[in-house]
Design a protein around this motif. Structure first.
Motif, PDB file in Angstrom:
ATOM      1  N   SER A   2      35.268 -13.479  -1.056  1.00  0.00           N
ATOM      2  CA  SER A   2      34.080 -12.665  -0.363  1.00  0.00           C
ATOM      3  C   SER A   2      34.074 -12.677   0.587  1.00  0.00           C
ATOM      4  N   LEU A  11      31.427 -22.637   0.710  1.00  0.00           N
ATOM      5  CA  LEU A  11      30.701 -22.288  -0.067  1.00  0.00           C
ATOM      6  C   LEU A  11      31.768 -21.251  -0.780  1.00  0.00           C
ATOM      7  N   SER A  12      32.471 -21.405  -0.180  1.00  0.00           N
ATOM      8  CA  SER A  12      33.261 -20.304  -0.908  1.00  0.00           C
ATOM      9  C   SER A  12      33.024 -19.962  -2.543  1.00  0.00           C
ATOM     10  N   THR A  13      32.614 -19.351  -3.285  1.00  0.00           N
ATOM     11  CA  THR A  13      33.104 -19.241  -4.682  1.00  0.00           C
ATOM     12  C   THR A  13      34.384 -18.830  -5.192  1.00  0.00           C
TER      13      THR A  13
ATOM     14  N   LYS B   8      22.007 -18.870  -2.454  1.00  0.00           N
ATOM     15  CA  LYS B   8      22.719 -19.907  -1.440  1.00  0.00           C
ATOM     16  C   LYS B   8      22.121 -20.836  -0.996  1.00  0.00           C
ATOM     17  N   SER B  31      28.426 -23.234  -5.839  1.00  0.00           N
ATOM     18  CA  SER B  31      28.739 -22.242  -5.092  1.00  0.00           C
ATOM     19  C   SER B  31      27.973 -20.667  -5.294  1.00  0.00           C
ATOM     20  N   VAL B  32      28.237 -19.791  -4.700  1.00  0.00           N
ATOM     21  CA  VAL B  32      27.873 -18.380  -4.918  1.00  0.00           C
ATOM     22  C   VAL B  32      28.759 -17.632  -4.284  1.00  0.00           C
ATOM     23  N   ASP B  33      28.779 -16.461  -4.200  1.00  0.00           N
ATOM     24  CA  ASP B  33      29.835 -15.562  -4.005  1.00  0.00           C
ATOM     25  C   ASP B  33      28.997 -13.992  -3.755  1.00  0.00           C
ATOM     26  N   ASN B  37      28.992 -14.501  -8.344  1.00  0.00           N
ATOM     27  CA  ASN B  37      30.066 -14.925  -9.020  1.00  0.00           C
ATOM     28  C   ASN B  37      29.494 -16.156  -8.962  1.00  0.00           C
ATOM     29  N   ILE B  38      29.631 -17.903  -9.941  1.00  0.00           N
ATOM     30  CA  ILE B  38      28.695 -18.582  -9.878  1.00  0.00           C
ATOM     31  C   ILE B  38      29.282 -19.289  -9.987  1.00  0.00           C
ATOM     32  N   LYS B  39      29.319 -20.196  -9.708  1.00  0.00           N
ATOM     33  CA  LYS B  39      30.255 -22.159  -9.363  1.00  0.00           C
ATOM     34  C   LYS B  39      29.508 -23.104  -9.667  1.00  0.00           C
TER      35      LYS B  39
END
Lengths: 128, 93
Positions: A2, A11-13, B8, B31-33, B37-39
């Motif tokens: 991202s 916080l980056s996925t 977030k 986390s998220v972007d 997308n999700i972790k």
């Protein structure tokens, strides 16, 4: 993955933390691939080394070796990190050979098709 | 951007993600972007007997495009703040 601002860096996925790890990749067609992540990009395109497809039919399973795979991101559902301290599959499952799992898959497919065709034949009766 | 910012705020909370293939996974949002997308961490698969291959998966990455729902704890949402943010976004665009 991202366009992260400075506060987003933590916080980056990103799949970077999964690099060189053995992963489970679930695909949209229901296939389960295992392999070591060697590369990825912002679309979740993925390169798996030593990939194999884990086919599960009931309590039987088999790992079919595939080699080096490039997976297009649009087909990816989930990428899971396999915990080396836990068993990958329940203990009651039986590992069988490739021809045997293919036979089991065919039998399962035929049973589903039969169920489907029987249901279609019954539908006109409008029983419910 | 609104939902990205919203997610977030939810990092660290427990959520259940239901996918379009009907797989539902509970876990802590790591986390998220921007693609949503999700972790997730420390996951627990709902109806895990149906998905034996997921047994040893502890953390996972979920592609945003395959998510159907993200179920949140009822007190995980400040609805008023969300309302305000939505009105601001609607006015802005």
């Amino acid at each position: 993955m991202s366009f992260a601002g400075p506060e987003d860096i933590l916080l980056s996925t990103s799949l970077a933390s999964y690099l060189d790890k053995k992963l489970l990749v679930l695909l949209r067609d229901g296939r389960k691939l295992l392999g070591i992540l060697r590369s990825f990009d912002q679309f979740a395109n993925v390169v798996l080394e030593g990939a194999c497809e884990r086919v599960i039919v009931g309590d039987l399973f088999c790992d079919i070796p595939l080699g080096l795979y490039v997976i297009r991101g649009e087909n990816v559902v989930l990428i899971g990190e396999l915990d080396s301290e836990r068993e990958e599959l329940p203990a009651h499952m039986i590992c069988v050979s490739v021809p045997e799992i293919k036979r089991a898959q065919k039998a399962e497919r035929e049973a589903t098709d039969l169920k489907g065709s029987m249901r279609k034949r019954m539908e006109f009766l409008d029983l419910d | 951007m609104l939902f990205f910012s919203y997610f977030k705020e939810l990092v660290g909370k427990e959520v259940t993600v239901e996918l379009k293939n009907d797989l539902a996974i509970r876990g802590t949002l790591h986390s998220v972007d921007q693609y949503l997308n999700i972790k997730l961490e420390n996951i627990k698969v709902v109806d895990e007997g149906k998905y034996p291959h997921m047994l040893s998966v502890r953390n996972c990455f979920i592609r945003g495009s395959v998510v159907r729902y993200v179920q949140l704890p009822p007190d995980g949402v400040d609805v008023d703040i969300l309302h305000d943010a939505t009105r601001r976004e609607a006015r802005g665009s």
